[in-house]
Design an enzyme around this catalytic site. Structure first.
Site, short mmCIF file in Angstrom:
data_model
loop_
_atom_site.label_atom_id
_atom_site.label_comp_id
_atom_site.label_asym_id
_atom_site.label_seq_id
_atom_site.Cartn_x
_atom_site.Cartn_y
_atom_site.Cartn_z
N LYS A 40 -4.94 1.48 6.59
CA LYS A 40 -3.92 1.51 7.64
C LYS A 40 -4.44 0.77 8.86
O LYS A 40 -4.79 1.36 9.88
CB LYS A 40 -3.57 2.96 7.97
CG LYS A 40 -2.07 3.20 7.98
CD LYS A 40 -1.72 4.66 8.05
CE LYS A 40 -0.30 4.81 8.55
NZ LYS A 40 0.73 4.34 7.61
N GLU A 99 5.17 -2.79 -1.93
CA GLU A 99 5.79 -1.77 -1.08
C GLU A 99 6.57 -2.45 0.04
O GLU A 99 6.72 -3.67 0.02
CB GLU A 99 4.72 -0.82 -0.53
CG GLU A 99 3.64 -1.49 0.30
CD GLU A 99 2.70 -0.48 0.95
OE1 GLU A 99 3.18 0.58 1.42
OE2 GLU A 99 1.50 -0.75 1.03
N ARG A 145 -8.26 9.10 4.77
CA ARG A 145 -7.77 7.72 4.79
C ARG A 145 -8.26 6.98 6.03
O ARG A 145 -8.58 5.79 5.97
CB ARG A 145 -6.23 7.73 4.70
CG ARG A 145 -5.64 6.43 4.25
CD ARG A 145 -4.17 6.58 3.90
NE ARG A 145 -3.38 7.04 5.03
CZ ARG A 145 -2.08 7.40 4.96
NH1 ARG A 145 -1.45 7.34 3.80
NH2 ARG A 145 -1.43 7.81 6.02
C1 LIG Z 1 1.61 4.73 6.59
C2 LIG Z 1 2.10 3.86 5.49
C3 LIG Z 1 2.82 4.36 4.39
C4 LIG Z 1 3.25 5.79 4.28
O1 LIG Z 1 2.17 6.66 4.15
P1 LIG Z 1 2.34 8.23 4.44
O2 LIG Z 1 0.95 8.73 4.31
O3 LIG Z 1 3.23 8.77 3.39
O4 LIG Z 1 2.93 8.36 5.79
C5 LIG Z 1 3.20 3.48 3.39
N1 LIG Z 1 2.89 2.16 3.48
C6 LIG Z 1 2.23 1.64 4.52
C7 LIG Z 1 1.94 0.19 4.55
C8 LIG Z 1 1.80 2.47 5.56
O5 LIG Z 1 1.14 1.94 6.59
#
Ligand SMILES: *Cc1c(COP(=O)(O)O)cnc(C)c1O
Length: 340
Positions: A183, A219, A81
């Site tokens: 991210k 989300e 990622r």
């Molecule tokens: C980091 C993140 C998540 C959760 O991801 P994990 O890999 O399960 O920790 C969900 N949504 C957003 C916007 C994120 O930045």
């Protein structure tokens, strides 16, 4: 162990640990990378990260399993990622193996900060990359730093699990074809006003909708949704602007393969909320955090699972995944990565 930390009273805050990993990208190539003790970064006042937010990060944790091993959970997916985030932000991709080496070396160097099994605490790892060289005309930086530091964090559900209340948010998190799926720090910068406002109004989190039509569920600022229908199906929203949570993907696998549940990953309309019996937020920090109530501009949707505890299936999913993570349930191949 030498460090004197009361693991159970730790919160989720930065505590400096002795060692971190640094690699630098210059003249088109990455340095070898090394463990250093200095927690301070010296960069140009005009660095790409400072002027145009050219930065991305990851988050994962190291912890102790029931049989005393120090492990991280699916770090290969964080590495993958991170590479996708870097590519989307025109940052260089790390050489093969560097991400994993950074994880290993930082955890090994700070081993006494890995909390013991049963404490509920973990050593949170924060890998990140940023443009470090000066940029004034808008373009990618020429130099970058990749870093990874560790900070011990306490149990997420201190004093028991309490379902939260969220609101349908009038701000948008991510545009179609934008950066919602990576991210990037910038996704968080623009969510700060929305979350501060939500807290001011008495809500724990924001539910973001799709920016184009505002009819589909995306989300929250930092976690994916997982719903359970009244007939026991697991449903997770699908959209190109949702960040692909590793926890959510793992929970869906566990739901199907370990619990024999039906899992649907598809666009989910806001208008479907009334059909759901349970709702949870998925992310590394909490695994699943139950949602008791969703408020859509005054209309309250109370999940039948209630405000007192996790829903029945949410609880099963939570127990199964945390059991796998802690070594009491056999993990699928490659999910637990031991730090020797
Ligand atoms: C980091 C993140 C998540 C959760 O991801 P994990 O890999 O399960 O920790 C969900 N949504 C957003 C916007 C994120 O930045």
């Amino acid at each position: 162990m030498a460090v004197n930390i009361d693991w159970s009273s730790l919160g989720f805050g930065y505590i400096k640990t002795p060692y971190r990993f640094v690699a630098r990208y210059k003249d088109g190539k990455w340095s070898e990378g090394e463990i250093v003790t200095d927690d301070k970064i010296v960069i140009s006042e005009c660095a790409g990260v400072l002027q145009y937010a050219q930065t991305a990060f990851e988050g994962l944790k190291a912890y102790t399993t029931a049989d005393g091993k120090t492990v991280t959970f699916r770090p290969d997916l964080n590495a993958e990622r991170m590479a996708q985030s870097a590519a989307r932000l025109e940052m260089p991709i790390l050489p093969d193996g560097m991400f994993m080496r950074a994880v290993e070396q930082v955890v090994a160097a700070n081993r006494e900060y890995v909390p013991p099994y049963g404490s509920g605490a973990t050593l949170y790892l924060r890998p990140y990359m940023f443009g470090s060289s000066p940029v004034i005309g808008v373009k990618p930086a020429e130099e970058y730093e990749f870093r990874l530091f560790a900070t011990p964090v306490g149990p997420y559900f201190k004093g028991g699990v309490k379902p939260i209340t969220i609101r349908v948010c009038d701000f948008d998190r991510a545009a179609p074809h934008g950066t919602g799926h990576i991210k990037a720090g910038l996704n968080y910068a623009m969510s700060l006003h929305a979350i501060v406002d939500a807290h001011r109004q008495g809500y724990d989190e924001n539910m973001y909708l799709d920016a184009a039509t505002r009819t589909y569920i995306e989300e929250t600022g930092g976690a994916n949704f997982l719903f359970v229908t009244k007939d026991g199906k697991v449903v997770t929203p699908k959209s190109d602007s949702i960040l692909p949570s590793i926890t959510r993907r793992s929970l869906c696998y566990v739901a199907e393969k370990y619990l024999g549940l039906t899992v649907e990953h598809r666009p989910v309309k806001l208008s479907e909320l009334d059909n759901f019996a349970e709702c949870g937020l998925c992310g590394t920090a909490a695994v699943i955090s139950p949602v008791g109530k969703i408020v859509d501009h005054g209309k309250e949707i109370c999940l039948p699972s209630g405000m007192d505890s996790m829903g029945e299936i949410t609880q099963k999913l939570y127990d199964a995944l945390t059991g796998i993570q802690m070594g009491s349930i056999k993990a699928p191949d490659g999910w637990l990565y031991e730090i020797k």
